[in-house]
Design a protein around this motif. Structure first.
Motif, short mmCIF file in Angstrom:
data_model
loop_
_atom_site.label_atom_id
_atom_site.label_comp_id
_atom_site.label_asym_id
_atom_site.label_seq_id
_atom_site.Cartn_x
_atom_site.Cartn_y
_atom_site.Cartn_z
N ILE A 11 0.85 -1.20 0.00
CA ILE A 11 0.00 0.00 0.00
C ILE A 11 0.88 1.25 0.00
CG2 ILE A 11 -1.64 1.36 1.37
CD1 ILE A 11 -2.83 -1.34 2.30
N VAL A 63 -6.65 8.82 0.41
CA VAL A 63 -7.34 7.53 0.24
C VAL A 63 -6.41 6.38 0.66
CG1 VAL A 63 -8.28 5.93 -1.48
CG2 VAL A 63 -8.92 8.35 -1.54
N PHE A 64 -5.16 6.44 0.20
CA PHE A 64 -4.21 5.38 0.57
C PHE A 64 -3.89 5.41 2.07
CE2 PHE A 64 -3.34 4.91 -3.98
CZ PHE A 64 -3.19 3.54 -4.07
N LEU A 104 -6.71 3.65 3.80
CA LEU A 104 -6.58 2.21 3.57
C LEU A 104 -5.46 1.63 4.42
CD1 LEU A 104 -7.43 -0.29 1.95
CD2 LEU A 104 -5.82 0.42 0.17
N PHE A 160 -6.61 1.41 8.01
CA PHE A 160 -7.60 0.34 8.18
C PHE A 160 -6.92 -1.02 8.29
CE2 PHE A 160 -10.36 -2.95 6.41
CZ PHE A 160 -11.44 -2.85 7.30
N VAL A 161 -5.97 -1.28 7.39
CA VAL A 161 -5.25 -2.56 7.42
C VAL A 161 -4.44 -2.68 8.71
CG1 VAL A 161 -3.47 -3.96 6.30
CG2 VAL A 161 -5.20 -2.80 4.91
#
Length: 197
Positions: A24, A51-52, A55, A58-59
């Protein structure tokens, strides 16, 4: 939920999760750099970066918070935001399967079923070490079966009815429906813009 010493607690495989986080980060850096170096408006760089970043967080949150806990009385599947609690006494069977997805990818799953073969929990097996899941199945002490090789969703649904959703059984239909909605929306916007000029 209180975790005691004799409870079995399984955490996601941090090595696999670290590889996803690295991918990512590399993708984000490459895309943002391409935006800044190329002809695209620079306003897109912080949007894509944001956005990244979401993400990535979240991960990371999933890696830190997710776990499987097996107590004397229940099986708990904890995710980043919620937890599913199922009485251990209701667990009658476990099915292990690698379900194929479009383009040949496979997703490992551990399906925990009750006496009527209804789904109690679906555990994403790829997130955990295989040895940990072996220990979980052994500790549950219920029959464990499943296909020996990767299986497509339709065939899996025929063999084990009622476990997969209709969307999973027909992934190409969902892709076609999504594409049709996008094309219809773009055509509508194009027609409206042409009519306005």
């Amino acid at each position: 939920m209180d975790v005691r010493e004799d409870d079995l607690v399984l955490r996601p495989d941090f090595r696999a999760g670290s590889a996803i986080l690295a991918a990512i980060a590399v993708a984000a850096a490459a895309i943002v750099a391409a935006i800044l170096i190329g002809d695209a408006p620079t306003v897109f760089a912080p949007i894509v970066g944001g956005v990244f970043a979401v993400l990535f967080l979240f991960v990371l949150g999933s890696l830190l918070r997710a776990r499987i806990v097996l107590t004397q009385h229940e099986l708990v599947l904890r995710g980043p935001f919620s937890a599913q609690h199922k009485p251990r006494a209701h667990i009658a069977e476990v099915i292990r399967a690698r379900i194929t997805a479009p383009r040949g990818a496979t997703n490992g799953n551990l399906f925990v079923l009750d006496e009527s073969r209804s789904l109690l929990l679906r555990i994403p097996a790829d997130a955990y070490r295989r040895g940990d899941l072996d220990l979980l199945v052994t500790t549950l002490d219920v029959p464990c079966s499943g296909p020996s090789s990767p299986i497509n969703p339709k065939k899996f649904a025929e063999t084990y009815p009622g476990i997969l959703t209709k969307v999973e059984q027909h992934p190409y239909r969902l892709a076609l429906a999504t594409a049709a909605i996008i094309v219809t929306t773009l055509l509508a916007v194009l027609l409206v813009s042409l009519a306005a000029t």
